[in-house]
Write a protein that holds these residues in place. Structure first.
Motif, PDB file in Angstrom:
ATOM      1  N   THR A  37       0.827  -1.205   0.000  1.00 53.15           N
ATOM      2  CA  THR A  37       0.000   0.000   0.000  1.00 53.15           C
ATOM      3  C   THR A  37       0.861   1.254   0.000  1.00 53.15           C
ATOM      4  OG1 THR A  37      -1.735  -1.177   1.203  1.00 53.15           O
ATOM      5  CG2 THR A  37      -1.840   1.226   1.203  1.00 53.15           C
ATOM      6  N   LEU A  38       1.912   1.250   0.814  1.00 52.52           N
ATOM      7  CA  LEU A  38       2.858   2.369   0.866  1.00 52.52           C
ATOM      8  C   LEU A  38       4.246   1.882   0.494  1.00 52.52           C
ATOM      9  CD1 LEU A  38       1.795   4.173   4.178  1.00 52.52           C
ATOM     10  CD2 LEU A  38       1.408   4.981   1.843  1.00 52.52           C
ATOM     11  N   SER A  39       4.940   2.639  -0.320  1.00 52.81           N
ATOM     12  CA  SER A  39       6.324   2.326  -0.659  1.00 52.81           C
ATOM     13  C   SER A  39       7.119   3.618  -0.763  1.00 52.81           C
ATOM     14  CB  SER A  39       6.402   1.539  -1.976  1.00 52.81           C
ATOM     15  OG  SER A  39       5.804   2.260  -3.034  1.00 52.81           O
ATOM     16  N   TRP A  40       8.443   3.480  -0.687  1.00 56.86           N
ATOM     17  CA  TRP A  40       9.319   4.648  -0.610  1.00 56.86           C
ATOM     18  C   TRP A  40      10.466   4.510  -1.600  1.00 56.86           C
ATOM     19  CZ3 TRP A  40       6.686   7.651   2.650  1.00 56.86           C
ATOM     20  CH2 TRP A  40       5.880   7.017   3.614  1.00 56.86           C
ATOM     21  N   GLY A  41      11.076   5.636  -1.902  1.00 56.09           N
ATOM     22  CA  GLY A  41      12.214   5.641  -2.805  1.00 56.09           C
ATOM     23  C   GLY A  41      12.870   7.006  -2.832  1.00 56.09           C
ATOM     24  N   TYR A  42      13.784   7.158  -3.758  1.00 53.68           N
ATOM     25  CA  TYR A  42      14.457   8.454  -3.923  1.00 53.68           C
ATOM     26  C   TYR A  42      14.762   8.649  -5.401  1.00 53.68           C
ATOM     27  CZ  TYR A  42      18.796   5.709  -4.193  1.00 53.68           C
ATOM     28  OH  TYR A  42      19.763   4.807  -4.554  1.00 53.68           O
ATOM     29  N   TYR A  43      15.063   9.893  -5.766  1.00 53.27           N
ATOM     30  CA  TYR A  43      15.381  10.175  -7.164  1.00 53.27           C
ATOM     31  C   TYR A  43      16.496  11.203  -7.271  1.00 53.27           C
ATOM     32  CZ  TYR A  43      12.486  14.398  -6.594  1.00 53.27           C
ATOM     33  OH  TYR A  43      11.961  15.597  -6.157  1.00 53.27           O
ATOM     34  N   LEU A  44      17.218  11.097  -8.361  1.00 56.31           N
ATOM     35  CA  LEU A  44      18.216  12.080  -8.787  1.00 56.31           C
ATOM     36  C   LEU A  44      17.897  12.431 -10.228  1.00 56.31           C
ATOM     37  CD1 LEU A  44      21.449  10.329  -7.439  1.00 56.31           C
ATOM     38  CD2 LEU A  44      20.283  12.268  -6.386  1.00 56.31           C
ATOM     39  N   GLY A  45      18.202  13.653 -10.628  1.00 58.26           N
ATOM     40  CA  GLY A  45      17.890  14.004 -12.006  1.00 58.26           C
ATOM     41  C   GLY A  45      18.402  15.358 -12.416  1.00 58.26           C
ATOM     42  N   PHE A  46      17.918  15.770 -13.580  1.00 58.00           N
ATOM     43  CA  PHE A  46      18.355  17.018 -14.190  1.00 58.00           C
ATOM     44  C   PHE A  46      17.128  17.829 -14.620  1.00 58.00           C
ATOM     45  CE2 PHE A  46      21.412  13.658 -15.062  1.00 58.00           C
ATOM     46  CZ  PHE A  46      22.576  14.207 -14.552  1.00 58.00           C
ATOM     47  N   VAL A 232      11.675  21.162 -18.438  1.00 59.77           N
ATOM     48  CA  VAL A 232      11.671  19.699 -18.484  1.00 59.77           C
ATOM     49  C   VAL A 232      12.482  19.158 -17.312  1.00 59.77           C
ATOM     50  CG1 VAL A 232      12.385  17.676 -19.812  1.00 59.77           C
ATOM     51  CG2 VAL A 232      11.422  19.643 -20.987  1.00 59.77           C
ATOM     52  N   PHE A 233      11.931  18.124 -16.655  1.00 57.25           N
ATOM     53  CA  PHE A 233      12.643  17.361 -15.631  1.00 57.25           C
ATOM     54  C   PHE A 233      12.929  15.974 -16.184  1.00 57.25           C
ATOM     55  CE2 PHE A 233      10.808  19.512 -11.530  1.00 57.25           C
ATOM     56  CZ  PHE A 233      11.411  20.694 -11.907  1.00 57.25           C
ATOM     57  N   ILE A 234      14.137  15.501 -15.977  1.00 59.62           N
ATOM     58  CA  ILE A 234      14.499  14.106 -16.257  1.00 59.62           C
ATOM     59  C   ILE A 234      15.002  13.508 -14.954  1.00 59.62           C
ATOM     60  CG2 ILE A 234      15.999  12.543 -17.529  1.00 59.62           C
ATOM     61  CD1 ILE A 234      16.117  14.590 -19.772  1.00 59.62           C
ATOM     62  N   ASN A 235      14.255  12.541 -14.420  1.00 59.61           N
ATOM     63  CA  ASN A 235      14.581  11.951 -13.140  1.00 59.61           C
ATOM     64  C   ASN A 235      14.860  10.457 -13.259  1.00 59.61           C
ATOM     65  OD1 ASN A 235      14.328  14.339 -11.683  1.00 59.61           O
ATOM     66  ND2 ASN A 235      12.176  14.001 -11.213  1.00 59.61           N
ATOM     67  N   PHE A 236      15.719   9.967 -12.367  1.00 59.36           N
ATOM     68  CA  PHE A 236      16.032   8.539 -12.275  1.00 59.36           C
ATOM     69  C   PHE A 236      15.709   8.097 -10.854  1.00 59.36           C
ATOM     70  CE2 PHE A 236      18.752  10.474 -15.456  1.00 59.36           C
ATOM     71  CZ  PHE A 236      18.516   9.662 -16.559  1.00 59.36           C
ATOM     72  N   THR A 237      14.765   7.163 -10.736  1.00 56.27           N
ATOM     73  CA  THR A 237      14.203   6.787  -9.456  1.00 56.27           C
ATOM     74  C   THR A 237      14.604   5.365  -9.074  1.00 56.27           C
ATOM     75  OG1 THR A 237      12.291   8.216  -9.808  1.00 56.27           O
ATOM     76  CG2 THR A 237      12.029   6.471  -8.195  1.00 56.27           C
ATOM     77  N   VAL A 238      14.866   5.175  -7.796  1.00 54.00           N
ATOM     78  CA  VAL A 238      15.136   3.851  -7.252  1.00 54.00           C
ATOM     79  C   VAL A 238      14.132   3.579  -6.137  1.00 54.00           C
ATOM     80  CG1 VAL A 238      16.780   2.399  -6.001  1.00 54.00           C
ATOM     81  CG2 VAL A 238      17.584   3.919  -7.819  1.00 54.00           C
ATOM     82  N   GLN A 239      13.437   2.432  -6.222  1.00 58.40           N
ATOM     83  CA  GLN A 239      12.491   2.012  -5.188  1.00 58.40           C
ATOM     84  C   GLN A 239      12.754   0.568  -4.775  1.00 58.40           C
ATOM     85  OE1 GLN A 239       8.889   3.603  -7.501  1.00 58.40           O
ATOM     86  NE2 GLN A 239       8.170   3.667  -5.375  1.00 58.40           N
TER      87      GLN A 239
END
Length: 239
Positions: A37-46, A232-239
């Motif tokens: 139901t709930l999950s977490w992660g982080y992102y880095l991007g440009f 424009v945002f370009i993001n790379f996400t890890v979950q």
């Protein structure tokens, strides 16, 4: 926007082709990762931001020189069902835009015009709070395309809103608070140990961000009816 949707078409075509080419069932990684139901992660991007201007008079366009900025943040994901998720992505967005003014903006300027008068460096550091709806397709082996849409609010820590000096003293001022709407797409890749997600989205300000100079005839602000961030945002996400 045309570049965003062109890229969307290309990625969708590639995804569809891959799905047809590799439609045979494969071993699926992280089969239960999307069931929480709930999950977490982080992102880095440009990011690559500029301004959209609406002018009072046709005196020529202010040219925006853009540069690549940096995004970093966290993700909180609320699962609604297999195809819909609600996401909160608080983060930090750092950007710089240089404004180059046409010389005819200064035709009635009393002082001698220098190169520094024609250029304004606009540095922005946004504390960013997007609330997004993620709409996903059916998972295809270890990939799942999706689109994103939503709204966001931001606090510009570099706005200079309360600065008593204005452009006559070399200080370009913006409003501290800004609101945006967002539209984008991405693809979830299910790897052995985590889910990796590249995404791209357009951001478009809803409010006028310019603080006018004290002088109503200021060459820097008098001809601007509205100034709004877009980019424009370009993001790379890890979950």
């Amino acid at each position: 926007m045309k570049y965003i949707f062109s890229l969307l078409f290309v990625v969708s075509s590639i995804t569809t082709s891959n799905a047809q080419l590799f439609s045979k069932e494969k071993v699926q990684n992280l089969q239960s990762v999307d069931k929480s139901t709930l999950s977490w992660g982080y992102y880095l991007g440009f990011n690559n931001l500029d301004f959209k201007f609406d002018y009072n008079n046709n005196l020529g366009d202010i040219q925006t020189e853009r540069s690549v900025g940096f995004n970093v943040g966290l993700i909180g994901n609320l699962r609604i069902n297999d195809h819909f998720d609600l996401r909160l992505e608080p983060g930090l967005v750092i950007s710089q835009r240089n404004l180059n003014y046409p010389t005819n903006y200064f035709d009635n300027f009393e002082d001698e015009v220098s190169d520094s008068d024609l250029l304004r460096e606009v540095k922005s550091t946004y504390v960013y709070f997007p609330l997004l709806l993620k709409i996903s397709t059916k998972r295809i082996n270890n990939i799942k395309p999706f689109i994103l849409t939503g709204i966001s609010t931001a606090i510009n820590l570099s706005s200079n809103e309360k600065n008593p000096d204005d452009n006559s003293a070399g200080e370009f001022r913006m409003k501290k608070n800004a609101q945006f709407y967002e539209l984008g797409f991405g693809i979830d890749f299910y790897l052995d140990r985590f889910k990796f997600t590249p995404s791209i989205r357009g951001v478009f300000a809803l409010n006028d961000e310019l603080i006018r100079d004290k002088d109503p005839n200021s060459p820097w602000t008098s001809n601007i009816n509205k100034m709004q961030t877009r980019g424009v945002f370009i993001n790379f996400t890890v979950q």
